[in-house]
Scaffold this motif. Structure first.
Motif, PDB file in Angstrom:
ATOM      1  N   GLY A 279      -5.952   7.462  -2.765  1.00  0.00           N
ATOM      2  CA  GLY A 279      -7.085   6.617  -3.108  1.00  0.00           C
ATOM      3  C   GLY A 279      -6.774   5.525  -4.120  1.00  0.00           C
ATOM      4  N   ILE A 280      -5.517   5.336  -4.438  1.00  0.00           N
ATOM      5  CA  ILE A 280      -5.118   4.339  -5.430  1.00  0.00           C
ATOM      6  C   ILE A 280      -4.381   3.212  -4.718  1.00  0.00           C
ATOM      7  CG2 ILE A 280      -3.798   3.913  -7.527  1.00  0.00           C
ATOM      8  CD1 ILE A 280      -4.025   6.935  -8.096  1.00  0.00           C
ATOM      9  N   THR A 281      -4.845   1.994  -4.915  1.00  0.00           N
ATOM     10  CA  THR A 281      -4.200   0.856  -4.263  1.00  0.00           C
ATOM     11  C   THR A 281      -2.969   0.411  -5.046  1.00  0.00           C
ATOM     12  OG1 THR A 281      -5.473  -0.786  -5.479  1.00  0.00           O
ATOM     13  CG2 THR A 281      -6.428   0.035  -3.405  1.00  0.00           C
ATOM     14  N   LEU A 282      -2.103  -0.324  -4.368  1.00  0.00           N
ATOM     15  CA  LEU A 282      -0.942  -0.911  -5.027  1.00  0.00           C
ATOM     16  C   LEU A 282      -1.397  -1.839  -6.147  1.00  0.00           C
ATOM     17  CD1 LEU A 282       2.097  -1.391  -5.244  1.00  0.00           C
ATOM     18  CD2 LEU A 282       1.866  -3.129  -3.441  1.00  0.00           C
ATOM     19  N   GLU A 283      -2.445  -2.594  -5.894  1.00  0.00           N
ATOM     20  CA  GLU A 283      -2.975  -3.500  -6.914  1.00  0.00           C
ATOM     21  C   GLU A 283      -3.408  -2.736  -8.157  1.00  0.00           C
ATOM     22  OE1 GLU A 283      -3.619  -3.653  -3.687  1.00  0.00           O
ATOM     23  OE2 GLU A 283      -3.001  -5.679  -3.125  1.00  0.00           O
ATOM     24  N   ALA A 284      -4.019  -1.581  -7.987  1.00  0.00           N
ATOM     25  CA  ALA A 284      -4.463  -0.776  -9.134  1.00  0.00           C
ATOM     26  C   ALA A 284      -3.264  -0.240  -9.920  1.00  0.00           C
ATOM     27  CB  ALA A 284      -5.352   0.370  -8.666  1.00  0.00           C
ATOM     28  N   ILE A 285      -2.237   0.190  -9.217  1.00  0.00           N
ATOM     29  CA  ILE A 285      -1.037   0.698  -9.884  1.00  0.00           C
ATOM     30  C   ILE A 285      -0.368  -0.417 -10.673  1.00  0.00           C
ATOM     31  CG2 ILE A 285       1.301   1.595  -9.484  1.00  0.00           C
ATOM     32  CD1 ILE A 285       0.037   3.115  -7.037  1.00  0.00           C
TER      33      ILE A 285
END
Length: 139
Positions: A4-10
């Motif tokens: 549920g975690i996007t690359l953008e969020a990481i």
């Protein structure tokens, strides 16, 4: 997107800490580095926290922090409400696999090209390399 975690969020998470690295209370540790040399990173963490711990005790702490030991001891140290939890019926399940790069062998060449292209849009090459593998944090 994984868990549920996007690359953008990481990337945002990484950049938010890296942009504040000059502050004395910001320290960035990479999981892969800790897996490669847990003892030296345990020593670094103790130093960051201002703790003076002898080599024997540091070695014992590092040993207890080994993935396999945390997984094995999860049930024994879990609180009763955790044992009744619907999220983790088995507290050791929290300790999934102690591995990174879980996409290897699961993504096509096309998927990997798209990933690397998007990562290059979000981060300079040195930061992207660190985010994936650890090592010396680029300044």
């Amino acid at each position: 997107m994984a868990d549920g975690i996007t690359l953008e969020a990481i990337v945002h998470h990484f950049k938010s800490f890296k942009s504040n690295i000059q502050h004395p209370n910001i320290h960035i540790f990479h999981y892969a580095d800790m897996r490669r040399d847990l003892l030296s990173h345990t020593r670094k963490l103790a130093s960051v926290l201002g703790l003076k711990i002898g080599d024997e005790m540091l070695a014992a702490i590092a040993e207890s922090m080994q993935f396999e030991n945390m997984q094995a001891n999860a049930r024994a140290s879990a609180k009763e409400e955790t044992l009744r939890s619907t999220t983790f019926k088995d507290p050791s399940a929290f300790f999934d696999s102690a591995s990174s790069r879980k996409w290897e062998g699961k993504l096509s060449d096309e998927d990997l090209l798209a990933f690397h292209k998007r990562l290059a849009e979000l981060l300079p090459e040195a930061d992207a390399r660190w985010l994936q593998s650890g090592g010396e944090l680029p300044v």
